[in-house]
Design a protein around this motif. Structure first.
Motif, PDB file in Angstrom:
ATOM      1  N   ASP A  10       0.551  -0.918  -0.124  1.00 37.19           N
ATOM      2  CA  ASP A  10       0.158   0.484  -0.331  1.00 37.19           C
ATOM      3  C   ASP A  10       0.815   1.229  -0.454  1.00 37.19           C
ATOM      4  O   ASP A  10       1.936   1.505   0.490  1.00 37.19           O
ATOM      5  CB  ASP A  10      -1.036   0.221   1.351  1.00 37.19           C
ATOM      6  N   ASP A  11       0.609   2.119  -0.785  1.00 35.43           N
ATOM      7  CA  ASP A  11       1.321   3.722  -1.077  1.00 35.43           C
ATOM      8  C   ASP A  11       1.149   4.512   0.189  1.00 35.43           C
ATOM      9  O   ASP A  11       1.797   5.599   0.226  1.00 35.43           O
ATOM     10  CB  ASP A  11       1.167   4.213  -2.463  1.00 35.43           C
ATOM     11  N   GLY A  12      -0.514   4.173   0.664  1.00 39.31           N
ATOM     12  CA  GLY A  12      -0.753   5.063   2.185  1.00 39.31           C
ATOM     13  C   GLY A  12       0.481   5.321   2.714  1.00 39.31           C
ATOM     14  O   GLY A  12       1.332   5.318   3.172  1.00 39.31           O
ATOM     15  N   ASP A  13      -0.329   4.412   4.074  1.00 36.81           N
ATOM     16  CA  ASP A  13       0.395   4.813   5.293  1.00 36.81           C
ATOM     17  C   ASP A  13       1.760   4.228   5.843  1.00 36.81           C
ATOM     18  O   ASP A  13       1.714   2.242   5.911  1.00 36.81           O
ATOM     19  CB  ASP A  13      -0.884   4.359   6.679  1.00 36.81           C
ATOM     20  N   VAL A  14       2.403   4.550   5.621  1.00 38.98           N
ATOM     21  CA  VAL A  14       4.079   3.776   5.723  1.00 38.98           C
ATOM     22  C   VAL A  14       4.271   2.969   6.989  1.00 38.98           C
ATOM     23  O   VAL A  14       4.654   2.244   6.970  1.00 38.98           O
ATOM     24  CB  VAL A  14       5.570   5.032   4.874  1.00 38.98           C
ATOM     25  N   ALA A  17       2.634   0.133   6.802  1.00 38.64           N
ATOM     26  CA  ALA A  17       3.324  -0.710   5.760  1.00 38.64           C
ATOM     27  C   ALA A  17       4.323  -1.618   6.368  1.00 38.64           C
ATOM     28  O   ALA A  17       4.204  -2.465   6.660  1.00 38.64           O
ATOM     29  CB  ALA A  17       3.907   0.036   5.065  1.00 38.64           C
ATOM     30  N   LEU A  18       5.218  -0.726   7.750  1.00 36.56           N
ATOM     31  CA  LEU A  18       6.423  -1.127   8.180  1.00 36.56           C
ATOM     32  C   LEU A  18       5.819  -1.828   9.326  1.00 36.56           C
ATOM     33  O   LEU A  18       6.247  -3.058   9.422  1.00 36.56           O
ATOM     34  CB  LEU A  18       7.590   0.052   8.626  1.00 36.56           C
ATOM     35  N   HIS A  19       4.958  -1.653   9.647  1.00 40.67           N
ATOM     36  CA  HIS A  19       4.643  -3.113  10.586  1.00 40.67           C
ATOM     37  C   HIS A  19       3.760  -4.132  10.366  1.00 40.67           C
ATOM     38  O   HIS A  19       4.533  -5.545  10.263  1.00 40.67           O
ATOM     39  CB  HIS A  19       3.495  -2.143  11.590  1.00 40.67           C
TER      40      HIS A  19
END
Length: 74
Positions: A10-14, A17-19
């Motif tokens: 997903d390009d949204g919430d980095v 995404a890392l989690h």
């Protein structure tokens, strides 16, 4: 693709995404350990497992224990 894996792309919430990536890594590590134990129980050598994982025999043997750890594994 799982929802967890999708959230990594997903390009949204980095942060999310890392989690998700961290959790995917933990899941993959657990699955790999289980499959290595199963492979050893079925007679595969450390060298064969290493080839399948794309690492050296020494790396897989060090990570998953060798004879001392195998003796303790039920």
């Amino acid at each position: 693709m799982s929802a967890l894996a999708q959230s990594v792309d997903d390009d949204g919430d980095v942060v999310a995404a890392l989690h998700a990536l961290s959790e995917l890594r933990r899941q993959a590590d657990r699955r790999e350990a289980m499959l290595v134990r199963r492979a050893r129980a079925r007679g595969l050598t450390w060298a064969e497992i290493a080839v399948l994982l794309g690492v050296s025999k020494q790396a897989v043997h060090k990570k998953y224990g060798g004879s001392r750890r195998e003796a303790r594994t039920p």
